[in-house]
Design an enzyme around this catalytic site. Structure first.
Site, PDB file in Angstrom:
ATOM      1  N   GLY A  96      -6.876   8.608   7.414  1.00 36.24           N
ATOM      2  CA  GLY A  96      -7.005   8.943   8.824  1.00 36.24           C
ATOM      3  C   GLY A  96      -8.460   9.183   9.205  1.00 36.24           C
ATOM      4  N   ASN A 112     -10.122   0.458   0.461  1.00 34.20           N
ATOM      5  CA  ASN A 112      -9.067   0.363   1.476  1.00 34.20           C
ATOM      6  C   ASN A 112      -9.587   0.762   2.857  1.00 34.20           C
ATOM      7  OD1 ASN A 112      -7.501  -0.071  -0.808  1.00 34.20           O
ATOM      8  ND2 ASN A 112      -5.850   1.278  -0.142  1.00 34.20           N
ATOM      9  N   ASP A 164       0.838  -1.195   0.000  1.00 32.49           N
ATOM     10  CA  ASP A 164       0.000   0.000   0.000  1.00 32.49           C
ATOM     11  C   ASP A 164       0.876   1.249   0.000  1.00 32.49           C
ATOM     12  OD1 ASP A 164      -2.311   1.574   0.174  1.00 32.49           O
ATOM     13  OD2 ASP A 164      -2.327   1.503   2.364  1.00 32.49           O
ATOM     14  N   HIS A 165       0.670   2.113  -0.970  1.00 39.32           N
ATOM     15  CA  HIS A 165       1.382   3.387  -1.060  1.00 39.32           C
ATOM     16  C   HIS A 165       2.897   3.244  -1.083  1.00 39.32           C
ATOM     17  CE1 HIS A 165      -1.859   6.307  -1.037  1.00 39.32           C
ATOM     18  NE2 HIS A 165      -2.476   5.569  -0.123  1.00 39.32           N
TER      19      HIS A 165
END
Length: 284
Positions: A181, A230, A82-83
């Site tokens: 977040g 996600n 991820d990322h």
């Protein structure tokens, strides 16, 4: 069963018009919770690890734990980076056994982003590893990546079409108003933009920053073409709430298992809830 490429799961999701949940892991209990939820729901699942998770647990532990979990079940599981923000990191994950990697070049100009994704694809595709790209900047914090509201940028549909044509990427993460977040208020997603992007591209759409987005909005996004959703913050919230409650009930407790076991059960429930919203339950 062996780990499977993410593309395999998303292709099936496209046929069935549902989305596959991609849940972030950081330790053994989280991986156990994700897989237990998938078994109970009979749902395909994507276990994903961020740069922070890899730094914390170590790439060999992440791969080893997920492979063990996959070997003990008949649930199709993809292991996804991820990322990832660099070519080197993406290649390291391919070499260690990840079956999917995200290379996030969204901070670069369009052509540089395309070139970065192409370089990763050249290594990943011969190994049967799926590749996710990102276009647009999603606000919030994801480990070492921070994008302010001022810097955030919605994905341009025409650029998305060009990006997919030029890369042949297996999945595309877009920015339509979600954030990484915890949200300060209810997010308002640009669902019309999503529909336009889906109509211009022939690739599964990924929705990042989905924790805190209302269930009905998620369902509508899936109806408009999202095939991977996600989830990270919601898992952390449930983990910490259960752990704090266990400690408050028995402050003198010295056995970590007495804290981690209820946290694991709480995570199983939130993952199951998400799978039902995504429509991936009972697909196996």
């Amino acid at each position: 069963m062996p780990l499977v490429p993410m593309k395999e799961l998303l292709t099936a999701a496209e046929r069935g018009k549902y989305a596959v949940g991609a849940f972030n892991c950081n330790n053994m209990e989280i991986i156990q919770a994700i897989i237990s939820a998938a078994e109970l729901e009979r749902s395909p699942v994507i276990v994903q690890a961020s740069q922070g998770a890899i730094k914390y647990a170590g790439i060999d532990y992440i791969v080893g734990l997920t492979r063990i979990a996959a070997g003990l079940t008949d649930i199709p599981i993809a292991l996804h980076l991820d990322h990832g923000t660099s070519y080197e990191q993406a290649v390291a994950c391919v070499e260690h056994g990840f079956t999917s990697v995200m290379v996030d070049g969204s901070k670069y100009p369009l052509e540089e982003n395309i070139e970065l994704v192409r370089r990763v694809l050249a290594v990943a595709r011969p190994q049967g590893v799926s590749v996710e790209g990102e276009l647009g900047k999603i606000t919030g914090t994801e480990d070492d990546i921070f994008v302010s509201e001022k810097e955030s940028m919605y994905t341009d549909p025409e650029e998305a079409c060009y990006f997919v044509e030029q890369t042949g990427v297996d999945a595309l993460a877009i920015a339509i108003g979600t954030a990484h977040g915890q949200y300060k208020g209810e997010p308002k997603l640009d669902l019309e933009r999503l529909s336009v992007i889906d109509g211009l591209t022939d690739v599964p759409i990924v929705l990042h920053g989905s924790s805190g987005v209302p269930d009905d909005t998620i369902r509508e996004a899936i109806a408009r073409g999202v095939r991977k959703v996600n989830i990270d913050t919601n898992i952390r919230e449930r983990f910490m709430a259960a752990a704090r409650a266990a400690l408050a009930a028995d402050p003198e407790q010295l056995d970590p298992r007495k804290i981690l076991a209820p946290a694991r059960e709480a995570m199983i429930e939130i993952v199951r809830e998400k799978m039902r919203v995504f429509g991936s339950s009972n697909r196996l």
